[in-house]
Structures are given as C-alpha cells and as structure tokens.
Design a protein around this motif. Structure first.
Motif, mmCIF file in Angstrom:
data_model
loop_
_atom_site.group_PDB
_atom_site.id
_atom_site.type_symbol
_atom_site.label_atom_id
_atom_site.label_comp_id
_atom_site.label_asym_id
_atom_site.label_seq_id
_atom_site.Cartn_x
_atom_site.Cartn_y
_atom_site.Cartn_z
ATOM 1 N N HIS A 14 0.813 -1.216 0.000
ATOM 2 C CA HIS A 14 0.000 0.000 0.000
ATOM 3 C C HIS A 14 0.848 1.269 0.000
ATOM 4 N N TYR A 15 1.980 1.233 0.655
ATOM 5 C CA TYR A 15 2.767 2.445 0.846
ATOM 6 C C TYR A 15 3.820 2.672 -0.242
ATOM 7 N N TYR A 16 4.356 1.585 -0.820
ATOM 8 C CA TYR A 16 5.529 1.728 -1.687
ATOM 9 C C TYR A 16 5.393 1.058 -3.056
ATOM 10 N N HIS A 17 4.208 0.619 -3.420
ATOM 11 C CA HIS A 17 4.060 -0.099 -4.694
ATOM 12 C C HIS A 17 3.844 0.844 -5.870
ATOM 13 N N ALA A 18 3.699 2.138 -5.627
ATOM 14 C CA ALA A 18 3.374 3.096 -6.679
ATOM 15 C C ALA A 18 4.325 3.046 -7.882
ATOM 16 N N PRO A 19 5.663 2.915 -7.710
ATOM 17 C CA PRO A 19 6.523 2.879 -8.900
ATOM 18 C C PRO A 19 6.148 1.778 -9.887
ATOM 19 N N LEU A 20 5.903 0.570 -9.398
ATOM 20 C CA LEU A 20 5.523 -0.513 -10.301
ATOM 21 C C LEU A 20 4.166 -0.229 -10.942
ATOM 22 N N SER A 21 3.240 0.323 -10.193
ATOM 23 C CA SER A 21 1.907 0.604 -10.727
ATOM 24 C C SER A 21 1.947 1.713 -11.770
ATOM 25 N N VAL A 22 2.779 2.735 -11.555
ATOM 26 C CA VAL A 22 2.878 3.837 -12.511
ATOM 27 C C VAL A 22 3.472 3.357 -13.830
ATOM 28 N N PHE A 23 4.477 2.513 -13.773
ATOM 29 C CA PHE A 23 5.054 1.982 -15.008
ATOM 30 C C PHE A 23 4.063 1.054 -15.715
ATOM 31 N N SER A 24 3.241 0.363 -14.953
ATOM 32 C CA SER A 24 2.178 -0.441 -15.559
ATOM 33 C C SER A 24 1.183 0.447 -16.297
ATOM 34 N N HIS A 25 0.859 1.609 -15.723
ATOM 35 C CA HIS A 25 -0.067 2.542 -16.371
ATOM 36 C C HIS A 25 0.524 3.057 -17.687
ATOM 37 N N LEU A 26 1.810 3.309 -17.703
ATOM 38 C CA LEU A 26 2.460 3.761 -18.934
ATOM 39 C C LEU A 26 2.233 2.763 -20.061
ATOM 40 N N GLU A 27 2.453 1.486 -19.765
ATOM 41 C CA GLU A 27 2.340 0.465 -20.799
ATOM 42 C C GLU A 27 0.893 0.123 -21.135
ATOM 43 N N ALA A 28 0.056 0.031 -20.101
ATOM 44 C CA ALA A 28 -1.305 -0.466 -20.323
ATOM 45 C C ALA A 28 -2.282 0.604 -20.772
ATOM 46 N N CYS A 64 12.179 10.089 -18.691
ATOM 47 C CA CYS A 64 13.299 10.570 -17.883
ATOM 48 C C CYS A 64 13.100 10.277 -16.401
ATOM 49 N N LEU A 65 14.221 10.057 -15.739
ATOM 50 C CA LEU A 65 14.258 9.809 -14.300
ATOM 51 C C LEU A 65 15.153 10.852 -13.654
ATOM 52 N N GLY A 66 14.634 11.538 -12.657
ATOM 53 C CA GLY A 66 15.433 12.508 -11.919
ATOM 54 C C GLY A 66 15.827 11.951 -10.572
ATOM 55 N N LYS A 67 15.290 12.552 -9.520
ATOM 56 C CA LYS A 67 15.645 12.084 -8.183
ATOM 57 C C LYS A 67 15.088 10.697 -7.889
ATOM 58 N N GLU A 68 14.168 10.211 -8.736
ATOM 59 C CA GLU A 68 13.587 8.877 -8.541
ATOM 60 C C GLU A 68 14.306 7.788 -9.328
ATOM 61 N N TRP A 69 15.550 8.030 -9.716
ATOM 62 C CA TRP A 69 16.307 7.042 -10.492
ATOM 63 C C TRP A 69 16.435 5.716 -9.750
ATOM 64 N N HIS A 70 16.527 5.782 -8.409
ATOM 65 C CA HIS A 70 16.794 4.566 -7.641
ATOM 66 C C HIS A 70 15.555 3.676 -7.499
ATOM 67 N N ARG A 71 14.378 4.166 -7.911
ATOM 68 C CA ARG A 71 13.174 3.334 -7.869
ATOM 69 C C ARG A 71 12.761 2.862 -9.261
ATOM 70 N N PHE A 72 13.623 3.041 -10.233
ATOM 71 C CA PHE A 72 13.337 2.542 -11.582
ATOM 72 C C PHE A 72 13.246 1.025 -11.548
ATOM 73 N N PRO A 73 12.135 0.421 -12.014
ATOM 74 C CA PRO A 73 11.984 -1.042 -11.908
ATOM 75 C C PRO A 73 12.624 -1.830 -13.036
ATOM 76 N N GLY A 74 13.219 -1.162 -14.009
ATOM 77 C CA GLY A 74 13.923 -1.879 -15.055
ATOM 78 C C GLY A 74 13.227 -1.812 -16.405
#
Length: 678
Positions: A456-470, A511-521
């Motif tokens: 609930h607290y930290y899954h947003a990066p994976l969900s946001v990248f899913s939104h990009l693709e889907a 692009c990734l700025g300060k959130e580079w370390h949460r890039f899921p690949g």
C-alpha cells in the motif's frame, strides 16, 4: 437340587490385520517428553508443503516491490541487455572491474525468453523470472521443513513451516533477482544435508553439503561461504554420528580431513563453467568471485563498499525486526536457550551423559544454531550494510526461532510438572500448545500487516510503469490512428492486448530525476521508449547505457552482445559523477517524479515538476508514503480503517507528460498516418 447357573465367557477378537511396526517418533536431536506414545504432531508432507508455500511465494512474485536498486541495475538490466540488446550498464558489469557474474544472469534467460516465444510480450518475462525464483525457493523451504521434522523434531519442523510461510522477510527475498537470494537457496539445501550428524560412513552428506555451499558462493555471493564454517568445523573435529576410541582418533581425523579436502576439490570444479562464461562475456580472463572479494576486502581506502553509505551497528537488528518481528529475539536466544535446557531439561536432548567416544546432542544442535550468529557477527562488523546481505541467513533465522520456541515450551512443561507433580496432567494440558500457537499467530499477523504496508505504501513505482504500458502508450497509438478505435463505452485499460511496436515512431524519451533509484527496469518499459537520467541533487555515479545491439538473440551464437566487453569511459569504481550520462530536461517526453504537497521541497535541480501544470500534465499519480512525516508504527504496519491510515502522510508518485512535446508528436504522427506514410 443343583442351581441352574449359566456362565458367560468373553473372548478377545483376534486381530486379522498384519502387524505394522511402530515408527519411532524420537529419532531426532530433540525429543518430546510428554505424550511420547501419542499420535505425531501434524506436519505437511513434502508435496503438501510445496503446494502451500508455493501459493504464498507466487503471490510474492506478482506483488512484492523491488527493494534494492542494485537488483535492477546490476541484474535485471544485464538480463534485459542479453534478451533485448539494450539497457543500463553499471561499472560493476564492465570488463575493467567485473564484479558481477554473467553466468548468474544467464541462469534466468530461459524463463525470461519463454513468454516471448509464446508472443506474450516483454512485461510477462519479468514475472516469469520472479515466479521461477519463487518455485525454486519453495522447493528449498519445503525440503528444509521435512528434514527438520526427520532430523531435529516434529514440532520444530511444524513451527519452522509456519514461520517460513508467513515471514515478511521470505516474502521479499524469495523472488528477488539477487545473488544473495541464490545463495539463500543453495545454503538452505546445504543446511538440510548438514542437519545429519557427520559420520565416516556418510560421505553423501559431506560431498553434497560442500558442493551446495560452494555453489552458493561461486555462482551467487562468495561471502555466503561463511555460513558453512560450523559445518566445516563439525566435519573436521566433531565425532557426530561416529563412536571413536582414543586409540583410533588420529586415523579417524585424517580420514575426515581427507574426505572434506576431496569434496572441496570436487566443488571447486564449479569455477570452470562460471569462469568460462564470465570470461567469454567480458572478453577476457575473469574470476568474478575473486574480483568481488578483492574489491570489498582489499580495495584500499579510496574505494570499496563504504563509498555507497555506512550504517550503525544496530542496522541489522532494526531491519530484521521489520521482516521477522518477534522471531528475531527468539532466533538470537536459541543458543542461550539450549544452555538452559541442558541444565534443567537435559532429557530433551536425548542423551543424559554421552561417552568419551561420542558427541553430545547439545554440541550437534549448537553447531546447527551457530551459522546465524557467525553471519550476523561478520555483517555487523562491516560499515556498509544492506538488507539483502542478510538474505542467505533468512531461513536460518526461522530455524533458530523454531528451536528456541520448542525449548521454551520444554521449560514450561518442566515447570508445570514440577508444580503439579503430575506428568499425566501436563500431557493433558492445552496451555503449551496454546502459547506456541499464539506466538506463531502473532508473528504471522505482524508479517501480514508488514507485507500489506509495503504494497500500500511503496508499490506506486511498479503501478505507474504499468499505467504507462497499459494505458498511456495505447492511448497515443489510438489518438494518432495507429490502433483501431475503441468500442463505445470502453476505456483504454479494457482494450485487449495491444502490439506496442508502432510506438517506436514517436521516438519517446522517459526521464528519471531524483527517482532514479526506484526505476523497476527496462522489462517494464516497452521497447521503443528510451529511458534516460536528468540531473538531480544526487552527486554519485549513475549507470551508462550498454552499447545497443539490434542482433536477434539466438542460442546458436549465444553471446552476440558486444556491450559486455566495453567499459564506457566515465564509469569508475570511485562513485565519481559522470555528467555526460544526463540529458536536458527539455528533451524529455515523460518524467517520473515524486512530490510531497504537504511538505514540499524544491531546488534548482529538483523543482516541483508535478505542480508545473504549464509544462507537465499528470498522466497518473498514486499515493506514496511520506515516511519522514508519518509515525513509526503506522508507517511500519498497515491496518484497515481511517483511525490508522489518517495518521500517515502521503505524496504523489507521478508519471508526467510534457504537454507541448507529446502533443506535437501526436499531431505529426497522425498527419503521417493520414498521408499513408506509416
């Protein structure tokens, strides 16, 4: 006159069933003292354990977060490079430094390629690899549980099963693409063999345990070999299952030492394929395990792991409490608990007083509890600390905790018998089972709440990248005419699987700025979308791009990716920043950013992009915990209800779109489609 007396005789009905010899319940190191002749405590058999654990581990593979950027940049990205010909390259994965093994990465290529052969796209490859790792972990855990049942005690095996099953730590570690997770799998199986007492007759134990410890170290992480030290000590000096007369001890010891030496030589053969693969991949002779040790131990004062952060001595205590909660104190009192049991409940160890020619069960069990202490001491002594470093010992934490819980139960039984003077009443009491069940239930519930908090607290990066693709990329194809129009009443997310290959025409940059370390690949970014970094306040070294290879991967020419043999000029092992790896923010079509509206922070290099509505449009924004402004307890665990959630504060984890650039490309592509040029 004789009385008429009738006599009734009863005969026991003869048992026509064939007699079945009773199987001893008390062949393990620890032996129950109550209900010794009653039915065995329930334990799942191997297949049942596999099926139950597999449900949890596959769920973890699907829903757990990526905990460490090292997992992405050093392992997911090289795997993606082999698979698709592009990705990020860190200094660790260059021929100049070579401290990451391509042999380990290649192990995961088959599950990564399988979805592509079924035309399922690239994203399923990410989950296929994770599920494969979850399956491997499942079999290792089930094997450990059954071995503990057989070699230690049925109740200990049952406690271990539930501790592993519900552990938040195992939830994170089992599906992780990390050498430390691989070392965890290998160490777990090696530990199952080391649970058997060492014996001259048991050559299988020595060979298999040595090879498995070596596999975890050579293919996975070389420092994990430290977990084998108690096993090695037992092999060399402890009688174990042997009875050795004083006159034959020298020959016995020579035989043991020779056997372990031969097992070590055989295990060293694992270096051959690993070194061969790594040397071909890097284009030169490389022994990666040695490179890892040399950098981390003999790197000198200017380089080494401390460049990437240090932590206080209690870091692992706090981290383990997050992942194992009440099991942590249980695990670390296991050896003291064994000493107490030796004093007050010695019969539980199965031998009141061993002879001079044999080993005490106390010694044997102490050696099986020792690896966790050895590992924790070694890691705590290092200044650089990371959660993943503890992964190889995660199953051992559960084992030690299970033993400690069983021994404490034994103390309660002794106290009850002493107070009531009745072993029978103690055997009928439900107090002991209720207390141990409560401990298992409490640790399971806390772990569940921790897992839910992570999602609930930290899954947003994976969900946001899913939104990009889907959603977002299909929308681009739809509005420009590269996709057939949606049926009335449907939305983009309801559209059947879309071929995103035409997205290349847009030449998009994410692009990734300060959130580079949460890039899921890159596995979660469709091909055709380039990922780059923009400058932020971070002043360390970020990855470069592998030299792109458009050649189709074939197993006939299994290594046709030249980027692994090239060291980009600015990559270094001193963590010195390379400014040429950044792109201007004006060149970005999409941007990932995190904004905390309740506690905004802004600077020249990290402006609040998410509130710059003139330049950026919010495509998708999801809640992300503001940990620094949330209470410790509510940010650690998730519970339903506003009474709990309202105590936390959240930011917006956003996928942002450059309004002008993306609109211009939409118009351009739509015009080309209408003209028939696409």
């Amino acid at each position: 006159m004789a009385s008429n007396v009738q006599t009734l005789r009863l005969r026991r009905k003869e048992d026509t069933k064939p007699s079945v010899p009773l199987v001893s319940r008390h062949s393990g190191i620890l032996q129950d003292q109550l209900r010794r002749s009653s039915r065995k405590p329930w334990n799942p058999d191997f297949s049942t354990a596999v099926r139950i654990i597999l449900l949890i581990r596959v769920a973890a593979a699907m829903y757990t977060n990526i905990q460490d950027c090292d997992e992405v940049f050093n392992f997911w990205e090289p795997l993606h490079y082999i698979d698709h010909g592009h990705g990020f390259q860190t200094w660790e994965v260059t021929p100049m430094y070579a401290i990451r093994s391509w042999a380990y990465v290649l192990l995961h290529l088959i599950p990564a390629r399988l979805p592509l052969t079924l035309n399922l796209g690239k994203r399923p490859s990410f989950f296929a690899v994770r599920i494969t790792l979850a399956v491997i972990s499942t079999f290792c855990e089930a094997k450990l549980c059954r071995t503990v049942v057989e070699k230690v005690n049925e109740r200990v095996g049952r406690y271990l099963f539930f501790m592993l099953l519900f552990s938040a730590g195992m939830w994170n570690a089992a599906p992780a693409l990390l050498p430390s997770s691989f070392a965890m799998y290998a160490t777990t199986i090696a530990f199952t063999y080391s649970l058997e007492p060492s014996s001259i007759k048991n050559k299988r134990r020595t060979l298999f345990a040595t090879m498995l410890f070596a596999t975890g170290a050579i293919v996975g992480w070389p420092f994990a070999l430290a977990l084998s030290l108690p096993f090695v000590f037992e092999e060399l000096f402890i009688f174990g299952g042997d009875r050795v007369e004083p006159s034959s001890r020298t020959s016995w010891m020579m035989s043991r030492w020779k056997r372990l030496f031969i097992a070590g030589l055989v295990s060293a053969l694992i270096f051959v394929p690993v070194t061969a693969i790594d040397s071909v991949a890097y284009g030169g002779w490389n022994i990666v395990p040695w490179n890892i040790v040399r950098y981390n131990v003999f790197g000198g004062s200017e380089r080494g792991p401390d460049l990437y952060g240090t932590a206080p001595w209690y870091f692992y205590i706090l981290n383990l409490l997050l992942n194992f909660n009440v099991l942590v104190p249980l695990a670390f009192i296991s050896l003291p608990s064994l000493a107490v049991t030796y004093r007050i409940d010695r019969k539980r160890l199965g031998m009141s007083k061993p002879g001079p020619d044999q080993s005490s069960p106390f010694t044997l069990l102490a050696l099986r509890l020792a690896p966790l202490y050895v590992w924790t001491a070694i890691l705590t002594a290092q200044a650089h600390k990371e959660e993943r470093f503890m992964f190889p010992a995660y199953p051992l934490i559960c084992f030690n905790a299970a033993v400690a819980l069983y021994l404490i139960r034994g103390w309660m039984e002794v106290a009850y018998v002493s107070a009531t003077k009745s072993s029978y009443r103690a055997s009928r009491s439900i107090i002991f089972g209720a207390i141990t069940c409560a401990v298992i239930a409490v640790t399971g519930l806390i772990s569940l709440f921790r897992v839910l908090a992570l999602w609930h607290y930290y899954h947003a990066p994976l969900s946001v990248f899913s939104h990009l693709e889907a959603v977002e990329l299909p929308r681009l194809l739809n509005v420009t005419g590269l996709l057939p129009p949606l049926l009335p009443g449907t939305e983009e997310i309801d559209r059947p699987s879309v071929d995103l290959a035409p997205i290349r025409a847009f030449d998009l940059r994410l692009c990734l700025g300060k959130e580079w370390h949460r890039f899921p690949g890159h596995y979660l970014v469709p091909n055709g979308v380039k990922v780059d970094f923009v400058k932020s306040e971070f002043e360390g070294l970020l990855p470069a791009h592998f030299k792109e290879s458009r050649a189709k991967l074939t197993f006939k020419g299994w290594w046709d990716r030249p980027g692994s043999r090239i060291t980009p000029a600015s990559l270094n092992d001193l963590n010195n920043e390379a400014l040429e790896f950044y792109v201007p923010i004006e060149s970005c079509d999409y941007l990932i950013d995190l904004d905390f509206p309740e506690h905004p922070v802004s600077s020249h290099l990290e402006p609040r992009y998410a509130v710059d509505n003139e330049t950026w449009e919010r495509v998708s924004c999801l809640p992300f915990l503001d940990a620094s402004h949330s209470p410790l307890l509510t940010r650690t665990l998730w519970l339903p209800g506003s009474w709990w959630q309202d105590k936390n504060e959240f930011g917006d984890y956003c996928l942002l779109k450059n309004r002008e650039k993306v609109h211009r490309k939409e118009v351009e592509i739509a015009s080309r489609v209408q003209e028939g040029n696409l």
